[in-house]
Each structure stands twice: as structure tokens, then as C-alpha cells.
Design an enzyme around this catalytic site. Structure first.
Site, mmCIF file in Angstrom:
data_model
loop_
_atom_site.group_PDB
_atom_site.id
_atom_site.type_symbol
_atom_site.label_atom_id
_atom_site.label_comp_id
_atom_site.label_asym_id
_atom_site.label_seq_id
_atom_site.Cartn_x
_atom_site.Cartn_y
_atom_site.Cartn_z
ATOM 1 C CE1 TYR A 32 7.893 -22.697 25.526
ATOM 2 C CE2 TYR A 32 9.737 -21.149 25.448
ATOM 3 C CZ TYR A 32 8.502 -21.524 25.944
ATOM 4 O OH TYR A 32 7.857 -20.716 26.843
ATOM 5 C CG HIS A 34 13.445 -18.617 19.516
ATOM 6 N ND1 HIS A 34 14.343 -18.368 18.517
ATOM 7 C CD2 HIS A 34 14.043 -19.547 20.319
ATOM 8 C CE1 HIS A 34 15.442 -19.070 18.698
ATOM 9 N NE2 HIS A 34 15.287 -19.821 19.786
ATOM 10 C CG HIS A 37 13.712 -22.245 16.451
ATOM 11 N ND1 HIS A 37 13.250 -21.885 17.709
ATOM 12 C CD2 HIS A 37 14.734 -23.102 16.674
ATOM 13 C CE1 HIS A 37 13.959 -22.508 18.637
ATOM 14 N NE2 HIS A 37 14.867 -23.259 18.044
ATOM 15 C CD GLN A 61 21.074 -32.048 21.256
ATOM 16 O OE1 GLN A 61 20.851 -32.663 20.225
ATOM 17 N NE2 GLN A 61 21.040 -30.724 21.306
ATOM 18 N N GLY A 147 21.501 -22.688 12.601
ATOM 19 C CA GLY A 147 21.773 -21.312 13.012
ATOM 20 C C GLY A 147 23.231 -21.105 13.403
#
Ligand code: AMP
Length: 283
Positions: A32, A34, A37, A61, A147
Site C-alpha cells: 500500500y 505511498h 516508501h 508482527q 524509514g
């Protein structure tokens, strides 16, 4: 761009590239995609000959009452964005391929996972460390980019790579935000327009704290009190934590006299959002 759907195919692809003397950058994600990423892909692209993206919603997780089944997905759009970002191979495994029956090994770290998000998500970082280890063995990257949005995750991966002697360089990518400051996240897709306003309380709080520290405030308790009241003034917010901590150890600090990490987790409606900022005291 090659699409590799099994670990065997992915490993063969990477081994062939390595045999040609090529280097590999790697960005692991849950899809997904954005701009957050994409910024990691853009950072990784010039560093190596090949750029691998993985898309895998890792069940290990997620805790029992988390959003595993509802996690947003749009593989077609992800593949379009990946092509445009210069990805040379996408690894798209099935759950059974990553976790075959009788799977029983996991990676655990002693202290970093017990702070911040680990307090409410006790299984989360073990699941992350284990899947990242597997992805590293399958993709065999030279460089991997994570990130800073998930600052604790980045520190845990760095520590694990040091402790277990992975020959991989770990790089951190800056947090990409919407124009109004909201940190981009796949989970922002859950926010209705009124919750979207409440979600802004996180980035606004970071900004408030930065100003207070720039004005000379050194006591984290004073700023925390302010932020607490500020976030609670927005509808449907429930604060999980506000932490002023040491960026390396994630241990809380009592005094802001060197660089600190301010990290927040807030439930907005049913969506759990996180954000953080590294803040330096004035010279
Ligand atoms: P996820 O798909 O949420 O597992 O995230 C995959 C990678 O993208 C992780 O390394 C995240 O830290 C990173 N990431 C997610 N959101 C952002 C953002 N807004 N800015 C920069 N990196 C991000």
C-alpha cells in the site's frame, strides 16, 4: 521489473546478480505504497546496481487484536509505483512460503524492544526482527533502507545487524509528511475526515515541543504535560505514550541537555498512529 513470488525464485535471482558482481539495495515494506516508501526507493536506487522491493504483510508482527486482516492492499498500484521508482525486482511472497508449517525460530533483542511501541505491542519487534532476518537471507542485499518514521524499528535492525554480523549497510530515510504535517502511513487510509484533523495533533505536538526546547525548556515533564493536554483537546484521541528518550538506547531522559528523540503513539478513533522527531537543545 521482475516479480518474484517465491523465496526460491528471489534467492536465485539475487545469487545470479551477485555472481555477475552486481550490488543490491533493498527496501522491505508491507505494501500500500505511498511517498514515504517511494522516498526510500529513491534513496536506494543510486546506491547499488539493483533495487529490490519486498511487499509482505508479516503476520508475526501483529498482535491478536491488531489490524492484520484489515491491513490495506493494492498490489496493482504498488507495482505501478515500483516500476516508476526504478525497482528492478519485487519480492511478493505468500505467508506459507515465509512461515511453513512447524516454523519455530525467532530473533529477540534484550532491551530496545521493551520501550515505546514494545510496551503495548509485546510480540511486534520479535516478528519484525525475525522477518527482516529472513528477508535479508533471501534477498542478500548490500544496503537496506528503513524509514525513521519507525525509529524504534530502525534502531532494532541496526542493533541486530551489528550483533549478528550481517554484512549489510543499514540506512535511515527521513519521515515524509503530507503538506499539513501528518506523517505518511498506509494506516492513514483508515482515517475519516474528522479523524484526520485529530491525527494532526501528533505532528503539531512535535512542533510545539521543538519550540519549547528552542526557548530553553529542559524539563521533559513540563513539555509532556503541555502535549498531553493539547492532544486530548482533539476528539477521539487516546494517548498511548509520549516519550522523551535517548535516541540510541530509547531510555527516557530526565533532562534535555543533548539530542533527544520525542516519540508519540496515539490512538485516533480505532487507528494507532506514531510519529517522532529528533530535537537538539539550543547551543
Ligand atoms: P511499512 O510498509 O509500514 O512496513 O513501512 C515500510 C518502510 O517504509 C519502513 O521502513 C517504514 O519506516 C517506512 N516508512 C513508512 N512511512 C514512512 C514515511 N512517512 N516516511 C518515511 N518512511 C516511511
Amino acid at each position: 521489473m521482475e516479480i518474484l513470488k517465491t523465496k526460491q525464485l528471489m534467492q536465485q535471482w539475487s545469487r545470479a546478480r551477485k555472481n555477475e558482481g552486481k550490488t543490491i539495495s533493498f527496501v522491505p515494506t508491507m505494501g500500500y505504497l505511498h511517498q514515504g516508501h517511494i522516498s526510500l526507493l529513491e534513496k536506494g536506487r543510486p546506491l547499488c546496481d539493483e533495487l529490490v522491493l519486498s511487499i509482505f504483510v508479516n503476520p508475526s508482527q501483529f498482535g491478536p487484536n491488531e489490524d492484520l486482516d484489515a491491513y490495506p492492499m493494492d498490489i496493482e498500484n504498488d507495482l505501478r509505483l515500483a516500476t516508476a521508482a526504478g525497482v528492478t525486482a519485487v519480492f511478493l511472497p505468500q505467508k506459507e512460503d515465509i512461515y511453513p508449517p512447524h516454523f519455530q525460530t525467532s530473533i529477540s533483542l534484550d532491551s530496545l524492544p521493551h520501550h515505546l511501541c514494545g510496551m503495548s505491542r509485546p510480540v511486534h519487534f520479535g516478528g519484525v526482527a525475525t522477518v527482516v532476518t529472513k528477508l535479508f537471507h533471501i534477498v542478500m542485499p548490500d544496503v537496506a533502507i528503513f524509514g525513521k518514521k519507525d525509529f524504534q524499528q530502525l534502531q532494532i535492525i541496526r542493533q541486530m545487524v551489528r550483533d549478528l554480523d550481517f554484512d549489510i549497510e543499514i540506512m535511515g530515510g527521513e519521515i515524509v509528511r503530507e503538506k499539513d504535517g501528518l506523517a505518511m502511513s498506509s494506516r492513514n487510509a483508515y482515517l475519516t475526515s474528522d479523524l484526520r484533523e485529530s491525527a494532526l495533533s501528533l505532528s503539531l505536538s512535535l512542533h510545539m515541543a521543538r519550540l519549547a526546547i528552542a526557548k530553553g525548556e529542559k524539563n521533559p515533564i513540563v513539555i509532556e504535560r503541555e502535549i498531553n493536554a493539547f492532544i486530548q483537546s482533539f476528539p477521539q484521541t487516546r494517548i498511548e505514550y509520549i516519550s522523551f528518550c535517548d535516541p540510541a538506547t530509547l531510555e527516557p531522559v530526565r533532562m534535555i541537555d543533548k539530542q533527544i528523540l520525542l516519540a508519540l503513539a496515539v490512538q485516533v478513533g480505532k487507528t494507532r498512529l506514531i510519529d517522532n522527531l529528533l530535537i537538539d537543545p539550543p547551543q
